[in-house]
Design a protein around this motif. Structure first.
Motif, mmCIF file in Angstrom:
data_model
loop_
_atom_site.group_PDB
_atom_site.id
_atom_site.type_symbol
_atom_site.label_atom_id
_atom_site.label_comp_id
_atom_site.label_asym_id
_atom_site.label_seq_id
_atom_site.Cartn_x
_atom_site.Cartn_y
_atom_site.Cartn_z
ATOM 1 N N LEU A 30 0.810 -1.215 0.000
ATOM 2 C CA LEU A 30 0.000 0.000 0.000
ATOM 3 C C LEU A 30 0.848 1.272 0.000
ATOM 4 O O LEU A 30 0.364 2.339 -0.376
ATOM 5 C CB LEU A 30 -0.933 0.008 1.220
ATOM 6 C CG LEU A 30 -2.019 -1.071 1.244
ATOM 7 C CD1 LEU A 30 -2.859 -0.938 2.498
ATOM 8 C CD2 LEU A 30 -2.900 -0.985 -0.001
ATOM 9 N N ALA A 33 3.740 2.568 -4.993
ATOM 10 C CA ALA A 33 2.701 2.783 -6.003
ATOM 11 C C ALA A 33 2.580 1.664 -7.024
ATOM 12 O O ALA A 33 1.522 1.466 -7.597
ATOM 13 C CB ALA A 33 2.956 4.111 -6.721
ATOM 14 N N GLY A 134 2.673 7.694 -4.852
ATOM 15 C CA GLY A 134 1.361 7.210 -5.277
ATOM 16 C C GLY A 134 0.248 8.124 -4.812
ATOM 17 O O GLY A 134 -0.609 7.718 -4.008
ATOM 18 N N LEU A 136 -2.406 9.129 -6.142
ATOM 19 C CA LEU A 136 -3.762 8.704 -6.499
ATOM 20 C C LEU A 136 -4.410 7.888 -5.384
ATOM 21 O O LEU A 136 -5.623 7.965 -5.184
ATOM 22 C CB LEU A 136 -3.726 7.891 -7.796
ATOM 23 C CG LEU A 136 -5.078 7.491 -8.408
ATOM 24 C CD1 LEU A 136 -5.844 8.734 -8.836
ATOM 25 C CD2 LEU A 136 -4.867 6.559 -9.591
ATOM 26 N N SER A 137 -3.617 7.130 -4.653
ATOM 27 C CA SER A 137 -4.163 6.266 -3.604
ATOM 28 C C SER A 137 -4.220 6.946 -2.240
ATOM 29 O O SER A 137 -4.636 6.329 -1.260
ATOM 30 C CB SER A 137 -3.324 4.985 -3.495
ATOM 31 O OG SER A 137 -1.997 5.294 -3.101
ATOM 32 N N GLN A 143 -2.647 14.315 0.442
ATOM 33 C CA GLN A 143 -2.344 15.020 -0.800
ATOM 34 C C GLN A 143 -2.097 16.506 -0.533
ATOM 35 O O GLN A 143 -1.136 17.094 -1.054
ATOM 36 C CB GLN A 143 -3.492 14.873 -1.792
ATOM 37 C CG GLN A 143 -3.604 13.522 -2.456
ATOM 38 C CD GLN A 143 -4.622 13.533 -3.589
ATOM 39 O OE1 GLN A 143 -5.261 14.555 -3.867
ATOM 40 N NE2 GLN A 143 -4.776 12.398 -4.249
ATOM 41 N N THR A 165 0.823 9.258 -13.075
ATOM 42 C CA THR A 165 -0.280 8.499 -12.490
ATOM 43 C C THR A 165 -0.644 7.339 -13.400
ATOM 44 O O THR A 165 -0.466 7.405 -14.619
ATOM 45 C CB THR A 165 -1.515 9.392 -12.271
ATOM 46 O OG1 THR A 165 -2.561 8.615 -11.671
ATOM 47 C CG2 THR A 165 -2.030 9.968 -13.596
ATOM 48 N N GLY A 167 -3.789 6.219 -13.208
ATOM 49 C CA GLY A 167 -5.237 6.388 -13.346
ATOM 50 C C GLY A 167 -5.615 7.182 -14.584
ATOM 51 O O GLY A 167 -4.765 7.799 -15.234
ATOM 52 N N PRO A 171 -4.404 12.930 -10.682
ATOM 53 C CA PRO A 171 -4.208 12.199 -9.419
ATOM 54 C C PRO A 171 -4.439 13.044 -8.166
ATOM 55 O O PRO A 171 -4.520 12.501 -7.068
ATOM 56 C CB PRO A 171 -2.761 11.743 -9.506
ATOM 57 C CG PRO A 171 -2.095 12.777 -10.351
ATOM 58 C CD PRO A 171 -3.117 13.181 -11.364
#
Length: 216
Positions: A30, A33, A134, A136-137, A143, A165, A167, A171
């Protein structure tokens, strides 16, 4: 002089780097990334977004050093490059691989303190931050803390935060951008990375007054 003498020096041992990264991913999936390090194709896309006269650069989440190596090959002087890595084993790997660069173990949310402590800000703020984190997570609060910390050490007029990213969308959450007065621009896309990645560039809105870290 032979052609061999003109060959650009590259850091070897890609296989150990990949194994080091994968071992850390297994320990904490976790917090890392991706399952494998970023590709050189993605590194080129990231560096293409640097300001044309970029001299001082910060890298967040150095990993095994794919972006670090690319930045040094690009011409960034080792002493003008600050690499931040939170994972202790990856931090030690980076220190051994890039002994002349400023490689620090620390949290990206503490970037202003780390950069001041190691003397990186003594002659002025950074031109750009390259991030392998990471985002995005991450939650909105994390952030916000990371982006706020980064822009406190960037040049107030034209500093850039460059992030990739996996995604399909930006992100960084829109609420974070609005609160910090930042704009996002979509950059290049590379299909040769695993998984494919998109680069985003973040800058300050020109009407926004932002306080940077005071220099000694």
């Amino acid at each position: 002089m032979s052609g061999k003498a003109h060959t650009r020096r590259r850091v070897p041992a890609h296989a150990p780097s990949h194994w080091t990264f994968f071992r850390q991913w297994l320990k904490s999936p976790l917090s890392i990334a991706a399952i494998s390090p970023s590709s050189r194709h993605l590194a080129r896309q990231m560096l293409a977004e640097l300001p044309s006269q970029a001299r001082k650069v910060i890298e967040l989440g150095g990993g095994t050093g794919v972006f670090t190596s690319a930045l040094l090959e690009h011409g960034i002087v080792p002493d003008e490059l600050l690499v931040l890595e939170l994972n202790e084993e990856l931090h030690q790997h980076l220190r051994q691989r890039f002994p002349d660069a400023r490689v620090e173990c620390g949290d990206a949310r503490e970037l202003p303190c780390v950069a001041e402590r190691c003397g990186f800000l003594d002659d002025g703020p950074a031109d750009a931050v390259l991030s392998g984190l990471g985002l995005l997570s991450m939650g909105k609060e994390t952030q916000h803390a990371i982006m706020d910390a980064a822009f406190k050490v960037l040049r107030p007029e034209d500093g850039r935060f460059i992030q990739f990213t996996y995604g399909p969308t930006c992100p960084v959450k829109s609420e974070v951008l609005a609160d910090l007065g930042l704009s996002a621009r979509r950059g290049g896309l590379t299909w040769w990375n695993m998984p494919p990645a998109t680069v985003y560039v973040f800058t300050r809105n020109r009407s926004r007054q932002v306080t940077t870290v005071s220099m000694r």
